[in-house]
Scaffold this motif. Structure first.
Motif, mmCIF file in Angstrom:
data_model
loop_
_atom_site.group_PDB
_atom_site.id
_atom_site.type_symbol
_atom_site.label_atom_id
_atom_site.label_comp_id
_atom_site.label_asym_id
_atom_site.label_seq_id
_atom_site.Cartn_x
_atom_site.Cartn_y
_atom_site.Cartn_z
ATOM 1 N N LEU A 23 0.824 -1.199 0.000
ATOM 2 C CA LEU A 23 0.000 0.000 0.000
ATOM 3 C C LEU A 23 0.863 1.256 0.000
ATOM 4 C CD1 LEU A 23 -2.851 -0.941 2.504
ATOM 5 C CD2 LEU A 23 -2.982 -0.808 0.007
ATOM 6 N N GLU A 24 1.963 1.214 0.693
ATOM 7 C CA GLU A 24 2.851 2.371 0.758
ATOM 8 C C GLU A 24 3.715 2.484 -0.497
ATOM 9 O OE1 GLU A 24 4.245 5.852 2.257
ATOM 10 O OE2 GLU A 24 2.656 4.592 3.106
ATOM 11 N N LYS A 25 4.258 1.356 -0.957
ATOM 12 C CA LYS A 25 5.186 1.375 -2.089
ATOM 13 C C LYS A 25 4.492 1.772 -3.388
ATOM 14 C CE LYS A 25 9.338 0.598 -3.702
ATOM 15 N NZ LYS A 25 10.508 1.404 -3.253
ATOM 16 N N THR A 26 3.260 1.371 -3.577
ATOM 17 C CA THR A 26 2.562 1.681 -4.825
ATOM 18 C C THR A 26 2.218 3.156 -4.953
ATOM 19 O OG1 THR A 26 0.489 0.993 -3.751
ATOM 20 C CG2 THR A 26 1.591 -0.620 -5.166
ATOM 21 N N LYS A 27 2.350 3.916 -3.877
ATOM 22 C CA LYS A 27 2.118 5.363 -3.972
ATOM 23 C C LYS A 27 3.128 6.016 -4.907
ATOM 24 C CE LYS A 27 0.085 5.939 0.641
ATOM 25 N NZ LYS A 27 0.226 6.576 1.967
ATOM 26 N N ASP A 28 4.312 5.425 -5.028
ATOM 27 C CA ASP A 28 5.325 5.972 -5.934
ATOM 28 C C ASP A 28 4.962 5.735 -7.398
ATOM 29 O OD1 ASP A 28 6.763 6.609 -3.676
ATOM 30 O OD2 ASP A 28 7.945 4.767 -3.721
ATOM 31 N N VAL A 29 4.048 4.783 -7.640
ATOM 32 C CA VAL A 29 3.685 4.413 -9.007
ATOM 33 C C VAL A 29 2.309 4.941 -9.386
ATOM 34 C CG1 VAL A 29 3.310 2.485 -10.594
ATOM 35 C CG2 VAL A 29 5.122 2.344 -8.856
ATOM 36 N N SER A 30 1.339 4.762 -8.489
ATOM 37 C CA SER A 30 -0.048 5.119 -8.818
ATOM 38 C C SER A 30 -0.537 6.371 -8.097
ATOM 39 C CB SER A 30 -0.978 3.940 -8.477
ATOM 40 O OG SER A 30 -0.879 3.616 -7.104
ATOM 41 N N GLY A 31 0.361 7.115 -7.491
ATOM 42 C CA GLY A 31 -0.027 8.341 -6.808
ATOM 43 C C GLY A 31 -0.282 8.118 -5.329
ATOM 44 N N ALA A 32 -0.185 9.192 -4.567
ATOM 45 C CA ALA A 32 -0.274 9.103 -3.110
ATOM 46 C C ALA A 32 -1.658 9.437 -2.575
ATOM 47 C CB ALA A 32 0.759 10.040 -2.488
ATOM 48 N N MET A 40 -0.496 -8.156 -5.115
ATOM 49 C CA MET A 40 -1.802 -7.497 -5.227
ATOM 50 C C MET A 40 -1.744 -6.415 -6.287
ATOM 51 S SD MET A 40 -1.760 -4.987 -1.880
ATOM 52 C CE MET A 40 -1.338 -6.310 -0.757
ATOM 53 N N ILE A 41 -2.927 -5.977 -6.702
ATOM 54 C CA ILE A 41 -3.063 -4.814 -7.571
ATOM 55 C C ILE A 41 -3.643 -3.674 -6.737
ATOM 56 C CG2 ILE A 41 -4.248 -3.841 -9.582
ATOM 57 C CD1 ILE A 41 -4.280 -6.621 -10.802
ATOM 58 N N VAL A 42 -3.019 -2.527 -6.807
ATOM 59 C CA VAL A 42 -3.510 -1.338 -6.111
ATOM 60 C C VAL A 42 -3.827 -0.272 -7.159
ATOM 61 C CG1 VAL A 42 -3.052 0.430 -4.382
ATOM 62 C CG2 VAL A 42 -2.105 -1.876 -4.087
ATOM 63 N N THR A 43 -5.064 0.229 -7.137
ATOM 64 C CA THR A 43 -5.496 1.226 -8.117
ATOM 65 C C THR A 43 -5.885 2.512 -7.402
ATOM 66 O OG1 THR A 43 -6.335 -0.529 -9.562
ATOM 67 C CG2 THR A 43 -7.090 1.712 -10.004
ATOM 68 N N ARG A 44 -5.340 3.628 -7.878
ATOM 69 C CA ARG A 44 -5.670 4.953 -7.336
ATOM 70 C C ARG A 44 -5.949 5.892 -8.498
ATOM 71 N NH1 ARG A 44 -1.138 3.484 -4.178
ATOM 72 N NH2 ARG A 44 -1.561 3.254 -1.938
ATOM 73 N N ALA A 60 -1.030 -0.359 -10.124
ATOM 74 C CA ALA A 60 0.315 -0.921 -9.934
ATOM 75 C C ALA A 60 0.176 -2.342 -9.415
ATOM 76 C CB ALA A 60 1.124 -0.075 -8.956
ATOM 77 N N TYR A 61 1.060 -3.198 -9.888
ATOM 78 C CA TYR A 61 1.122 -4.578 -9.402
ATOM 79 C C TYR A 61 2.306 -4.668 -8.445
ATOM 80 C CZ TYR A 61 1.568 -9.697 -9.433
ATOM 81 O OH TYR A 61 1.657 -11.016 -9.075
ATOM 82 N N CYS A 62 2.040 -5.190 -7.251
ATOM 83 C CA CYS A 62 3.061 -5.193 -6.202
ATOM 84 C C CYS A 62 3.318 -6.614 -5.698
ATOM 85 C CB CYS A 62 2.617 -4.305 -5.038
ATOM 86 S SG CYS A 62 3.772 -4.294 -3.639
ATOM 87 N N LEU A 63 4.586 -6.926 -5.468
ATOM 88 C CA LEU A 63 4.994 -8.148 -4.791
ATOM 89 C C LEU A 63 5.866 -7.743 -3.616
ATOM 90 C CD1 LEU A 63 5.382 -8.817 -8.170
ATOM 91 C CD2 LEU A 63 5.363 -11.097 -7.156
#
Length: 265
Positions: free
Chosen positions: A114-123, A141-145, A150-153
């Protein structure tokens, strides 16, 4: 014994008194020299002293054998050139499982994504999470904002990666698309991932690639006639695309198999 007792015993011996032979005298002198040359502290019977050289040789042989065995184990347990490096540690990749567990429970790597994907899909906000699973000790998981996904492992040891992916697309009811794929890491830390869209009638997807069998995570998007599928697996090969097959199991129980390379055309 007292001297008088020895004299009486000598009188009972019918054998005549004879002098020691030259060989017996030599043997006597050798034994005497052996005893005199033993400078070890006393503490065990004299008879034991004659076996000491054999015991020492056995100890040296055992020590040498143990040292050789330890050297052999060191070589076979960690052969040179078999390591690897990547965003996931080799330990996390080695714990991978072909069938994913549900990772809805709170997990340290869940928060990492949840924290790392902010660099990819916005904060902006926590975002929408889908296709969350747990393979071994790694969460994906996939996180969409705000429409950006973004796909995260993320591994339990703090290693991980988040990569941008495109939005889900309207896939045929009995079909799938491949929206993103890639390979990360090398050697024992190498892995491949694939993300796509899935039609409403697709219940399960089994990916077979490079000797691995992966039961993908499939999740429909509420209020839409399509959803997402995700999969990742250990892969130290540097091939650029899926080379295996994907078997789709539909809601009516029928199956169809798709060649992986056809999805990349």
């Amino acid at each position: 014994m007292k001297p008088d007792l020895l004299s009486r015993l000598a009188e009972l011996d019918s054998a005549p008194r004879t002098e020691l032979s030259t060989a017996e005298l030599d043997r006597k002198e050798q034994l005497l020299l052996t005893v005199l040359s033993d400078t070890d502290r006393p503490g065990r019977p004299v008879a034991t002293a004659h076996r000491r050289p054999l015991v020492r040789r056995a100890a040296y042989t055992m020590a040498a054998g143990l040292a050789a065995g330890a050297a052999l184990l060191a070589v076979t347990a960690d052969p040179p050139g078999q390591g690897g490096a990547g965003p996931l540690s080799a330990t996390e990749v080695a714990a991978w499982t072909g069938i994913a567990d549900d990772s809805n429970d709170a997990h340290i790597s869940f928060g990492w994504c949840l924290e790392k994907t902010k660099d990819v899909s916005g904060a902006g906000g926590w975002g929408n999470v889908s296709n969350a699973d747990l393979r071994g000790t790694t969460t994906s998981m996939i996180v969409t904002r705000h429409g950006d996904a973004a796909y995260c492992l993320a591994g339990s040891d703090g290693s991980g990666v988040a990569v941008p992916i495109g939005p889900a697309v309207d896939a045929p009811a009995n079909g799938i698309t491949l929206d993103a794929q890639g390979a990360r890491g090398s050697g024992s830390a190498g892995f491949r991932y694939a993300v796509g869209s899935v039609g409403a009638d697709v219940k399960e997807i089994t990916v077979r690639d490079q000797g691995r069998t992966v039961h993908a995570t499939v999740q429909q998007i509420p209020s839409l006639p399509y959803g997402r599928w995700t999969a990742w697996w250990p892969d130290s090969d540097s091939h650029d695309r899926l080379t295996g097959t994907l078997t789709l199991t539909l809601k009516d129980g029928t199956t169809r198999t798709i060649d992986g390379e056809s999805l990349t055309k």
